[in-house]
Scaffold this motif. Structure first.
Motif, PDB file in Angstrom:
ATOM      1  N   LEU A   5      16.808   7.157  11.889  1.00 11.41           N
ATOM      2  CA  LEU A   5      16.679   8.564  12.270  1.00 11.41           C
ATOM      3  C   LEU A   5      16.814   9.535  11.101  1.00 11.41           C
ATOM      4  CD1 LEU A   5      18.804   8.537  15.564  1.00 11.41           C
ATOM      5  CD2 LEU A   5      16.383   8.009  15.268  1.00 11.41           C
ATOM      6  N   GLU A   6      17.258   9.044   9.952  1.00 13.35           N
ATOM      7  CA  GLU A   6      17.521   9.940   8.816  1.00 13.35           C
ATOM      8  C   GLU A   6      16.308  10.744   8.358  1.00 13.35           C
ATOM      9  OE1 GLU A   6      18.083  11.410   4.821  1.00 13.35           O
ATOM     10  OE2 GLU A   6      16.672   9.828   5.421  1.00 13.35           O
ATOM     11  N   PRO A   7      15.079  10.202   8.432  1.00 15.16           N
ATOM     12  CA  PRO A   7      13.930  11.031   8.050  1.00 15.16           C
ATOM     13  C   PRO A   7      13.787  12.306   8.880  1.00 15.16           C
ATOM     14  CG  PRO A   7      13.309   8.720   8.069  1.00 15.16           C
ATOM     15  CD  PRO A   7      14.676   8.798   8.665  1.00 15.16           C
ATOM     16  N   LEU A   8      14.436  12.341  10.049  1.00 15.38           N
ATOM     17  CA  LEU A   8      14.414  13.538  10.884  1.00 15.38           C
ATOM     18  C   LEU A   8      15.601  14.452  10.592  1.00 15.38           C
ATOM     19  CD1 LEU A   8      13.388  11.919  14.297  1.00 15.38           C
ATOM     20  CD2 LEU A   8      11.917  12.964  12.568  1.00 15.38           C
ATOM     21  N   GLY A   9      16.395  14.110   9.595  1.00 17.41           N
ATOM     22  CA  GLY A   9      17.544  14.938   9.237  1.00 17.41           C
ATOM     23  C   GLY A   9      18.810  14.570   9.970  1.00 17.41           C
ATOM     24  N   ILE A  10      18.812  13.436  10.673  1.00 16.09           N
ATOM     25  CA  ILE A  10      20.002  12.995  11.413  1.00 16.09           C
ATOM     26  C   ILE A  10      20.835  12.110  10.500  1.00 16.09           C
ATOM     27  CG2 ILE A  10      20.826  11.660  13.395  1.00 16.09           C
ATOM     28  CD1 ILE A  10      18.219  12.473  14.845  1.00 16.09           C
ATOM     29  N   ARG A  11      22.037  12.549  10.189  1.00 18.06           N
ATOM     30  CA  ARG A  11      22.895  11.844   9.234  1.00 18.06           C
ATOM     31  C   ARG A  11      24.015  11.043   9.903  1.00 18.06           C
ATOM     32  NH1 ARG A  11      22.593  13.132   3.785  1.00 18.06           N
ATOM     33  NH2 ARG A  11      20.468  13.786   3.283  1.00 18.06           N
ATOM     34  N   HIS A  12      24.243  11.251  11.198  1.00 23.73           N
ATOM     35  CA  HIS A  12      25.313  10.506  11.869  1.00 23.73           C
ATOM     36  C   HIS A  12      25.039  10.456  13.363  1.00 23.73           C
ATOM     37  CE1 HIS A  12      29.205   8.730  12.670  1.00 23.73           C
ATOM     38  NE2 HIS A  12      29.485   9.702  13.517  1.00 23.73           N
ATOM     39  N   VAL A  13      25.367   9.324  13.958  1.00 25.40           N
ATOM     40  CA  VAL A  13      25.338   9.150  15.411  1.00 25.40           C
ATOM     41  C   VAL A  13      26.647   8.492  15.799  1.00 25.40           C
ATOM     42  CG1 VAL A  13      24.197   8.026  17.364  1.00 25.40           C
ATOM     43  CG2 VAL A  13      22.828   8.894  15.454  1.00 25.40           C
ATOM     44  N   ASP A  14      27.360   9.091  16.737  1.00 31.27           N
ATOM     45  CA  ASP A  14      28.629   8.499  17.163  1.00 31.27           C
ATOM     46  C   ASP A  14      28.399   7.335  18.108  1.00 31.27           C
ATOM     47  OD1 ASP A  14      30.897   9.691  15.925  1.00 31.27           O
ATOM     48  OD2 ASP A  14      30.537  11.542  17.038  1.00 31.27           O
ATOM     49  N   MET A  15      29.363   6.412  18.104  1.00 35.16           N
ATOM     50  CA  MET A  15      29.362   5.332  19.087  1.00 35.16           C
ATOM     51  C   MET A  15      29.817   5.889  20.429  1.00 35.16           C
ATOM     52  SD  MET A  15      30.974   2.084  16.969  1.00 35.16           S
ATOM     53  CE  MET A  15      32.611   2.811  16.712  1.00 35.16           C
ATOM     54  N   PRO A  16      29.307   5.359  21.533  1.00 36.79           N
ATOM     55  CA  PRO A  16      28.246   4.364  21.608  1.00 36.79           C
ATOM     56  C   PRO A  16      26.881   5.034  21.498  1.00 36.79           C
ATOM     57  CG  PRO A  16      28.990   4.878  23.813  1.00 36.79           C
ATOM     58  CD  PRO A  16      29.849   5.683  22.885  1.00 36.79           C
ATOM     59  N   ALA A  17      25.986   4.419  20.755  1.00 42.68           N
ATOM     60  CA  ALA A  17      24.642   4.958  20.574  1.00 42.68           C
ATOM     61  C   ALA A  17      23.769   4.538  21.753  1.00 42.68           C
ATOM     62  CB  ALA A  17      24.057   4.478  19.254  1.00 42.68           C
ATOM     63  N   GLN A  52       4.937  -1.157  10.012  1.00 42.01           N
ATOM     64  CA  GLN A  52       4.351  -1.713  11.233  1.00 42.01           C
ATOM     65  C   GLN A  52       4.932  -1.036  12.465  1.00 42.01           C
ATOM     66  OE1 GLN A  52       5.000  -6.006  10.819  1.00 42.01           O
ATOM     67  NE2 GLN A  52       2.786  -6.261  10.780  1.00 42.01           N
ATOM     68  N   SER A  53       6.239  -0.820  12.492  1.00 40.23           N
ATOM     69  CA  SER A  53       6.881  -0.157  13.635  1.00 40.23           C
ATOM     70  C   SER A  53       6.353   1.259  13.791  1.00 40.23           C
ATOM     71  CB  SER A  53       8.400  -0.134  13.443  1.00 40.23           C
ATOM     72  OG  SER A  53       8.933  -1.430  13.477  1.00 40.23           O
ATOM     73  N   ALA A  54       6.170   1.963  12.673  1.00 39.28           N
ATOM     74  CA  ALA A  54       5.670   3.338  12.722  1.00 39.28           C
ATOM     75  C   ALA A  54       4.287   3.384  13.372  1.00 39.28           C
ATOM     76  CB  ALA A  54       5.636   3.931  11.326  1.00 39.28           C
ATOM     77  N   LYS A  55       3.456   2.408  13.075  1.00 34.06           N
ATOM     78  CA  LYS A  55       2.128   2.357  13.680  1.00 34.06           C
ATOM     79  C   LYS A  55       2.204   2.182  15.191  1.00 34.06           C
ATOM     80  CE  LYS A  55      -0.100   0.456   9.550  1.00 34.06           C
ATOM     81  NZ  LYS A  55      -0.754  -0.744   8.945  1.00 34.06           N
ATOM     82  N   ALA A  56       3.264   1.540  15.648  1.00 33.81           N
ATOM     83  CA  ALA A  56       3.465   1.333  17.087  1.00 33.81           C
ATOM     84  C   ALA A  56       4.245   2.478  17.721  1.00 33.81           C
ATOM     85  CB  ALA A  56       4.186   0.007  17.326  1.00 33.81           C
ATOM     86  N   GLY A  57       4.526   3.545  16.937  1.00 34.07           N
ATOM     87  CA  GLY A  57       5.246   4.698  17.472  1.00 34.07           C
ATOM     88  C   GLY A  57       6.751   4.522  17.521  1.00 34.07           C
ATOM     89  N   LYS A  58       7.290   3.543  16.799  1.00 36.57           N
ATOM     90  CA  LYS A  58       8.738   3.283  16.795  1.00 36.57           C
ATOM     91  C   LYS A  58       9.331   3.624  15.427  1.00 36.57           C
ATOM     92  CE  LYS A  58       8.536   1.488  20.950  1.00 36.57           C
ATOM     93  NZ  LYS A  58       8.727   0.054  21.169  1.00 36.57           N
ATOM     94  N   ARG A  59      10.615   3.923  15.437  1.00 31.14           N
ATOM     95  CA  ARG A  59      11.334   4.193  14.187  1.00 31.14           C
ATOM     96  C   ARG A  59      12.243   3.005  13.895  1.00 31.14           C
ATOM     97  NH1 ARG A  59      10.724   8.657  11.734  1.00 31.14           N
ATOM     98  NH2 ARG A  59       9.557  10.342  12.718  1.00 31.14           N
ATOM     99  N   ARG A  60      12.041   2.406  12.754  1.00 32.51           N
ATOM    100  CA  ARG A  60      12.774   1.200  12.379  1.00 32.51           C
ATOM    101  C   ARG A  60      13.826   1.544  11.334  1.00 32.51           C
ATOM    102  NH1 ARG A  60      10.436  -3.974  13.458  1.00 32.51           N
ATOM    103  NH2 ARG A  60      11.645  -5.703  12.565  1.00 32.51           N
TER     104      ARG A  60
END
Length: 778
Positions: free
Chosen positions: A749-761, A446-454
């Motif tokens: 974000l992992e489907p885009l190849g992002i495996r880590h995000v540092d704090m603070p996001a 549902q989020s994808a249909k609204a253009g969001k990544r859940r």
């Protein structure tokens, strides 16, 4: 009395007073003839003090006195000493520095206090500060944790080459290395545990007074007795009875108000010198520059796994920023305070922890809600999630394969902690059900249909708290039946008054409105450890239970006399003494009344009911709260804005004294954890060393709209090492929330190849990661 007893959701006793403006905080205290003080602070991150000329400032209207580092050194004041000591890996002692009350020859961070101006009004003290002439020779500085040991970095202390305070280890390095050597898969994650500023609702403050014989300090703190001990022994070198410390109501502490600060020592010194009270209250900007900060680690975490996705060993290499000076417990936070927790809730063959503590030109770093355990849990749970993705396992499956089972309790981990109880697998499965984990795929669509990544993130946690040394409790009775509890702990807003009243009401059957709790005054309370590590009610409450037991035994002698029975035939239950096997009884309140009529009592029943007790966990055993956090997020790929859609928690806190108090602790802890994960960022300029995030315009405290709906449930396993069966709850939310939030964002974000995000996001950071993503959405 059941509705007021242990386990009941009793509204906080403190609230009517506090929410109607009748609280009494340090700033509410006014003493006759008091002067006001202002601290002149260094505008430079690192500089040599060539000279301080006080003449122009001293001549300003209203100025009473000016004190500098030279002044207090000549007066013989001691140092703000670090109480922690560590041994390096090679057996040598850490490079320990002690801090002068006011800077002497050098300043080492922006905000370092160089002088104290005392005037009739605060405005006059501030104005005079503009006329104080300090001749600085600016020196190179370094503020970044990872930069401190780099070649060419500014040298902060001559006796600490490469700015290294200690090089410390724990665990079995050889066994860990062997496990990694035979592993089928090794997973590694580099991560930052960002520096945070505690920002208690009530800023620090202090008032010094002197009556010609004794000094009295009024201050917002987490423990009056500890401050008195350090002031007497380390600063003024006088007997403890020469100093009285009074802590009234406290508007938040989070660890930051445990320690002795320069301002507390200086208002006492100035009051003694001037023979009049001297006040200091920090404004918010000053708090950013002078309070201790928290966290600030750079970590490489590694896991060794076999072919079936089972953990063999963990390995952690950490650089911990200590700031410019060693704070009171600073070296212990990234080392001994959290070391046990690097095994998490998992079965391992080995674990190894290497911590390098470094000096930088920044505020000292010390305990902040959780003190080492949030840092450990974040590293472990990010590593576990990364391992799951590397092996193609779901986050719950890799955990199920590796949890310590309930059947293994008590369980001693490879890091030496003995978990007495807990069902980690049930915590997770209960949380997944409550969070509707199985329905997430539909919500993501549902989020994808609204253009969001859940994304959805899961993190388990465990922490060590509620242990250590003894705490005392004193119970005193009045002729009208009223009771006073004296405790050496110190409420910072947690609700101690309510909890202690519930415990005593439950044990003695006294109406709650007949009980008063007193804390914070070293003249009224004989001893105390103060508040920290979620040990106030688990340990202070344990002492209260033991004191109540002694009171009950004393009352049996009086009840036996009144009922004309032997003491051995008297039992006590539900607020009444009765002769065993009969209906002949007398209430506890009646016994209290009789205790003040000693002429009517035989010799063996005299002496009143007042009593006290100390209690400490056997061998200082900690309690181990544990649980599972699940966070669900939506990320807007066009802006990087992340919305927390919901948050689910299943906790194990053992015996619950008051569900309302507990819920408040959970909500507050999660709020602080979300703040660190998403908004709070302490930023220093790399070149000048200036603190760029020194106001609420620049430092992102979490707001109401950052807080998601929360579903909270419990899987409480009574603690076997605590007299009340409690495990402590004050820090758990701040421990479990950060990895759950980041795991959820990474999942989005992992489907885009992002495996880590540092704090603070923050939105900016997430947006930048999206722009640099290895893969873009189709």
């Amino acid at each position: 009395m059941a509705k007021f007893g242990i386990g009941q959701p009793v509204p906080r006793t403190e609230d009517p007073r506090l929410v109607t403006g009748h609280g009494r905080y340090t700033d509410d205290i006014r003493l006759d003839g008091e002067a006001h003080s202002f601290f002149v602070r260094s505008p430079h991150a690192h500089a040599r003090i060539r000279h301080i000329d006080v003449s122009a400032a001293r001549a300003q209207p209203g100025v009473v006195a000016i004190y500098t580092g030279e002044t207090v050194q000549k007066a013989g004041l001691g140092l703000l000493e670090c109480g922690a000591s560590l041994t390096n890996r090679d057996g040598s002692a850490m490079k320990k520095t002690d801090r002068p009350v006011l800077a002497l020859d050098r300043v080492r961070h922006v905000g370092d206090a160089v002088a104290m101006i005392v005037a009739e009004t605060m405005a006059q003290a501030r104005d005079a500060a503009d006329h104080l002439d300090v001749d600085y020779e600016e020196l190179p500085s370094v503020t970044g944790t990872a930069d401190a040991t780099q070649k060419g970095a500014a040298q902060i202390w001559d006796m600490a080459p490469n700015n290294i305070a200690f090089d410390w280890e724990d665990g079995d390095e050889a066994k860990t290395a062997a496990a990694f050597k035979r592993a089928d898969r090794v997973v590694s994650v580099d991560m930052i545990n960002n520096r945070v500023v505690p920002n208690s609702m009530e800023p620090r403050g202090a008032i010094g007074d002197y009556d010609g014989k004794r000094m009295t300090l009024y201050t917002s703190s987490q423990g009056s007795h500890g401050l008195r001990s350090r002031l007497a022994a380390k600063i003024f070198k006088v007997p403890e009875e020469s100093i009285r410390v009074i802590t009234p109501d406290v508007g938040g502490g989070f660890g930051m108000k445990i320690f002795l600060y320069a301002e507390q020592a200086m208002v006492l010194y100035a009051a003694r010198e001037l023979k009049r009270p001297v006040r200091w209250e920090a404004d918010r900007g000053e708090s950013f520059l002078s309070d201790t900060h928290g966290r600030d680690h750079v970590t490489t975490a590694q896991a060794a796994l076999d072919k079936d996705g089972r953990f063999l060993a963990f390995r952690f290499d950490i650089t911990a920023n200590l700031g410019a000076y060693l704070s009171q417990f600073g070296p212990g936070v990234p080392t001994s305070a959290g070391a046990w927790m690097y095994a998490g809730v998992y079965r391992l063959e080995a674990c190894y922890l290497h911590v390098t503590g470094v000096y930088t030109n920044t505020n000292p770093v010390d305990a902040y809600r959780g003190a080492g355990r949030p840092e450990a849990n974040y590293a472990v749970e990010r590593l576990v999630d990364a391992a799951a993705r590397e092996l193609g396992l779901s986050p719950d499956e890799i955990r199920q394969r590796n949890f310590i089972p309930k059947s293994a309790m008590p369980y001693t981990t490879v890091m030496g902690a003995t978990y007495d109880s807990g069902d980690f697998a049930k915590n997770m499965t209960d949380a997944m059900k409550l969070a509707d984990w199985s329905g997430f795929a539909a919500r993501r669509s549902q989020s994808a249909k609204a253009g969001k990544r859940r994304g959805i993130g899961l993190a388990t946690y465990i922490e060590a708290c509620g242990g250590g040394g003894q705490e005392g409790a004193w119970i005193k009775f009045a002729p009208d039946g009223r009771v006073t509890i004296l405790s050496g702990t110190q409420s910072n807003g947690q609700g101690h008054e309510t909890a202690y009243i519930q415990i005593l009401s439950d044990r003695l059957g006294i109406e709650p409105d007949m009980i008063t709790v007193k804390q914070g005054d070293t003249d009224q309370v004989p001893t105390g450890t103060g508040t920290g590590g979620s040990r106030s009610v688990p340990v202070g409450g344990g002492a209260l239970v033991k004191a109540a037991e002694k009171v009950i035994e004393k009352g049996k002698r009086i009840a036996g006399h009144s009922l004309e029975a032997d003491t051995a035939d008297i039992e006590f239950d539900d607020g009444r003494y009765r002769i065993v096997g009969t209906d002949r009884a007398i209430t506890f309140s009646e016994v209290v009344s009789l205790s003040f009529k000693e002429a009517q009592l035989p010799e063996e029943a005299r002496g009143g009911l007042d009593d006290m007790a100390y209690w400490a966990p056997e061998n200082g055993a900690s309690t181990f709260p544990n649980g599972c956090h699940i966070c669900e997020v939506e990320v807007d790929p066009d802006t990087g804005v992340t919305t927390l859609v919901n948050f689910t928690v299943v906790d194990d806190f053992g015996t619950v004294i008051n569900p309302l108090l507990l819920a408040g602790q959970i909500h507050g802890g999660i709020g602080q954890g979300i703040g660190q994960a998403m908004t709070e960022h302490t930023v220093y300029d790399a070149e000048s060393g200036q603190l760029l995030s020194a106001s609420f315009m620049d430092y992102g405290l979490p707001r109401a709209d950052h807080m998601p709906p929360m579903a909270i449930a419990f899987n409480n396993e009574p603690c076997t090492t605590n007299i009340l069966g409690m495990k402590g709850a004050g820090e758990a939310g701040a421990i479990g929330a950060p990895p759950a939030v980041i795991n959820a964002i990474v999942d989005a974000l992992e489907p885009l190849g992002i495996r880590h995000v540092d704090m603070p996001a923050t939105a900016q950071q997430v947006w930048r990661r999206l722009q640099a993503a290895p893969r873009q959405a189709a």
